[in-house]
Write a protein that holds these residues in place. Sequence first.
Motif, PDB file in Angstrom:
ATOM      1  N   PHE A  73       4.964 -43.777  45.095  1.00 17.73           N
ATOM      2  CA  PHE A  73       6.112 -42.920  45.534  1.00 17.73           C
ATOM      3  C   PHE A  73       6.223 -41.488  44.980  1.00 17.73           C
ATOM      4  O   PHE A  73       6.466 -41.649  43.450  1.00 17.73           O
ATOM      5  N   SER A  74       6.090 -40.393  45.612  1.00 17.75           N
ATOM      6  CA  SER A  74       6.183 -39.293  44.940  1.00 17.75           C
ATOM      7  C   SER A  74       6.432 -38.237  46.023  1.00 17.75           C
ATOM      8  O   SER A  74       6.158 -38.284  47.488  1.00 17.75           O
ATOM      9  N   ASN A  75       7.039 -37.385  45.730  1.00 20.12           N
ATOM     10  CA  ASN A  75       7.485 -36.130  46.569  1.00 20.12           C
ATOM     11  C   ASN A  75       6.465 -34.858  46.158  1.00 20.12           C
ATOM     12  O   ASN A  75       6.528 -33.969  46.858  1.00 20.12           O
ATOM     13  N   SER A  90       7.148 -41.715  50.340  1.00 15.02           N
ATOM     14  CA  SER A  90       8.455 -41.077  49.914  1.00 15.02           C
ATOM     15  C   SER A  90       9.609 -41.720  50.591  1.00 15.02           C
ATOM     16  O   SER A  90       9.193 -42.240  51.605  1.00 15.02           O
TER      17      SER A  90
END
Length: 175
Positions: A73-75, A90
């Motif tokens: 999970f990352s932007n 995300s």
Amino acid sequence: MGKIVLYIAQSLDGFIADENGKFDFLNDFMRPEEDYGYAEFLKTLGAVIMATTTYKDILKLGFWYDGLENHIFSNQLLTVPEGKTIQQHSGDPSALVAELRQKEKDTWLVGGASLVTQFLNKGLLDELMVAIIPRTLGRGIPLFKDVDVRYAPELKGSKVFSDGVVMLHYVFANK
């Protein structure tokens, strides 16, 4: 059906890392003669979920979860080691969790603290395995922060190790 399991270590005073995000307090407990159930736990897994900082820390250590689906999970646009794959996400993890629960094997929520909080607040965690490390940090990144929901997990088991580490295994049966 697969479960979502948080398997993590924390200091005696409740921190998963120091105030700089370092987890050096674990170094004294990384010994080849004792893995605190880690090898057996890995056999139950089909996937891992983690957030950006945890992913980057794992890459710095030169480690990879081979044979498992790696969900990050990352932007940010993340770099992936050559020959490896990740599935980047995300936002709300609920749809991914629903999909992973349909699988035969469990999924390890590796970290970090904000993602753990999101999972707890949305009722997405099935089990918690926490190793209490006999060290105090005084301040740092807490295991639980800003949790909106109250839980009364059931103790499934515990084990005390000769070096003072205590492994607690809880089930979120009443969520």
